[in-house]
Design an enzyme around this catalytic site. Structure first.
Site, PDB file in Angstrom:
ATOM      1  N   HIS A   1       0.877  -1.182   0.000  1.00  0.00           N
ATOM      2  CA  HIS A   1       0.000   0.000   0.000  1.00  0.00           C
ATOM      3  C   HIS A   1       0.907   1.222   0.000  1.00  0.00           C
ATOM      4  O   HIS A   1       1.745   1.360   0.910  1.00  0.00           O
ATOM      5  CB  HIS A   1      -0.893  -0.004   1.242  1.00  0.00           C
ATOM      6  CG  HIS A   1      -1.739  -1.239   1.352  1.00  0.00           C
ATOM      7  ND1 HIS A   1      -3.063  -1.273   0.975  1.00  0.00           N
ATOM      8  CD2 HIS A   1      -1.445  -2.499   1.779  1.00  0.00           C
ATOM      9  CE1 HIS A   1      -3.544  -2.489   1.184  1.00  0.00           C
ATOM     10  NE2 HIS A   1      -2.588  -3.252   1.667  1.00  0.00           N
TER      11      HIS A   1
ATOM     12  N   GLU B   1      -7.148 -12.375   6.104  1.00  0.00           N
ATOM     13  CA  GLU B   1      -6.056 -11.772   6.898  1.00  0.00           C
ATOM     14  C   GLU B   1      -6.471 -11.891   8.372  1.00  0.00           C
ATOM     15  O   GLU B   1      -5.781 -12.490   9.174  1.00  0.00           O
ATOM     16  CB  GLU B   1      -5.846 -10.308   6.501  1.00  0.00           C
ATOM     17  CG  GLU B   1      -4.751  -9.599   7.304  1.00  0.00           C
ATOM     18  CD  GLU B   1      -4.639  -8.104   7.000  1.00  0.00           C
ATOM     19  OE1 GLU B   1      -5.601  -7.520   6.459  1.00  0.00           O
ATOM     20  OE2 GLU B   1      -3.577  -7.518   7.329  1.00  0.00           O
TER      21      GLU B   1
ATOM     22  N   ASP C   1       3.370  -5.436   2.355  1.00  0.00           N
ATOM     23  CA  ASP C   1       2.107  -4.841   2.812  1.00  0.00           C
ATOM     24  C   ASP C   1       2.295  -3.349   3.124  1.00  0.00           C
ATOM     25  O   ASP C   1       1.878  -2.495   2.350  1.00  0.00           O
ATOM     26  CB  ASP C   1       1.559  -5.604   4.023  1.00  0.00           C
ATOM     27  CG  ASP C   1       0.046  -5.520   4.165  1.00  0.00           C
ATOM     28  OD1 ASP C   1      -0.590  -4.882   3.320  1.00  0.00           O
ATOM     29  OD2 ASP C   1      -0.499  -6.113   5.124  1.00  0.00           O
TER      30      ASP C   1
END
Ligand code: ADE
Ligand code: ZN
Length: 348
Positions: free
Chosen positions: A28, A209, A287
């Site tokens: 991200h 997740e 991530d």
């Protein structure tokens, strides 16, 4: 007979991780803002943060779970205002991972966070695109963009943002859903995923997740995604695991993220190696690297050490990263060949 020492094998694995071409498929953009950059941009934009120093920012980067993390992450997005801000953070990330032999990135970007502050997608995209062009010129790295919708804002908001983003179709390879998982099952987003698929976008969904295996199953059955982000909890459903293996649906795993957000207690308990051995198409990703203590190579290194991965495991993970990507076949083949050549040189 010459028996290679454990230390020499470990060093070889570390060197191979550093050198092997890799794709990063789960990052991200705002999760890559380093504390120093956060402070610098906040000062430039005259935004008052609740932190007085880089050390205080670093101290705040501890989380109990995804919700706790997302609160801190959202605070970080408040410093971003201008095209230059988006340019700088994108370039900083791409330059950093270029030094880790990352050759291709598929990056989540977000328009919804900025809608309430009236920061237009045009501003966000032009900064990001300029950085991608400059990084590509300097290092050859390529970067595709995936527009992520925030689940907790709901399906209607996602569809509205998607329709407004259609004019940037040439700049965006795919869509995804991220942020708060539990309580926002994949089927809520069926309409926007169908619209995106009809427009030729590729699709991914964060699933499994924190949420249950049924969210992974719903993402592949109802949203018909090309790829699952995380997917850890799929291990609770062996039939689903078999389907993921048979259909070679990629899972973008993020080991250090799972530890930081307490979704996995210890790296030794991480199911990455088990998944790899079962034949699942898993890759290693960061991530939100500046929040979770490492970029892609630190993630590879952590699992290599804790799960005793061999050079051939690392090769497979690197290959999987390109196979799972949205690159055209010819580019995938090019990267796979360079991985093969490096592997053969190293094991000689
Ligand atoms: N957005 C940024 N990081 C995320 C994560 N780990 N899970 C869900 N959404 C995110
Ligand atoms: Zn993520």
């Amino acid at each position: 007979m010459y028996i290679e020492s454990n230390l020499s094998i470990k060093n070889k694995v570390t060197e191979f991780i550093q050198k092997v071409p890799k794709a990063e498929l789960h990052i991200h953009l705002e999760g890559s803002i380093e504390p120093e950059t956060l402070m610098r941009i906040a000062e430039r934009n005259k935004i008052n943060l609740k932190y007085n120093s880089v050390e205080e920012v670093k101290k705040a980067y501890r989380f109990d779970d995804l919700k706790d993390f997302l609160n801190i992450y959202n605070q970080g997005t408040k410093i971003l205002r201008t095209e230059l801000d988006f340019y700088e953070i994108t370039l900083e990330y791409l330059n950093k991972v270029s030094t880790q032999s990352v050759k291709h990135v598929e990056m989540f970007i977000d328009f919804q966070t900025y809608e309430k502050r009236d920061i237009k997608p045009e501003i966000i995209l032009s900064g990001i695109k300029a950085a991608i062009a400059d990084a590509n010129k300097k290092t050859g790295i390529t970067c595709y963009l995936i527009l992520a919708f925030l689940r907790q804002l709901g399906a209607e908001a996602a569809l509205k943002t998607f329709m407004n983003a259609l004019k940037f179709k040439e700049d965006i390879i795919g869509i995804g859903i991220a942020a708060t998982e539990i309580g926002y099952p994949p089927e809520l987003f069926a309409e926007v995923f169908e619209a995106a698929r009809n427009e030729g976008f590729r699709t991914t969904a964060h699933a499994g997740e924190e949420g249950p295996a049924s969210y992974v199953k719903g993402s592949i059955d109802i949203l018909k995604v090309d790829r699952i982000d995380h997917g850890n909890k799929a291990m609770d459903d062996l039939e689903l695991i078999q389907e993921l293996i048979d259909r070679q649906i990629p899972l973008t795993l993020c080991p250090l993220s799972n530890i930081a957000l307490k979704n996995v207690a210890k790296l030794k308990d991480h199911t990455l190696k088990k998944k790899l051995d079962l034949g699942l198409l898993v890759s290693v990703n960061s991530d939100d690297p500046s929040y979770f203590g490492g970029y892609v190579n630190e993630n590879y290194q952590a699992v290599a050490s804790e799960l005793q991965l061999s050079i051939s495991d690392i090769r497979k993970l690197a290959e999987n990263s390109f196979v799972s990507s949205f690159l055209p076949d010819i580019e995938k083949e090019f990267h796979l060949k360079t991985i093969k050549d490096l592997y053969e040189e190293v094991i000689k």
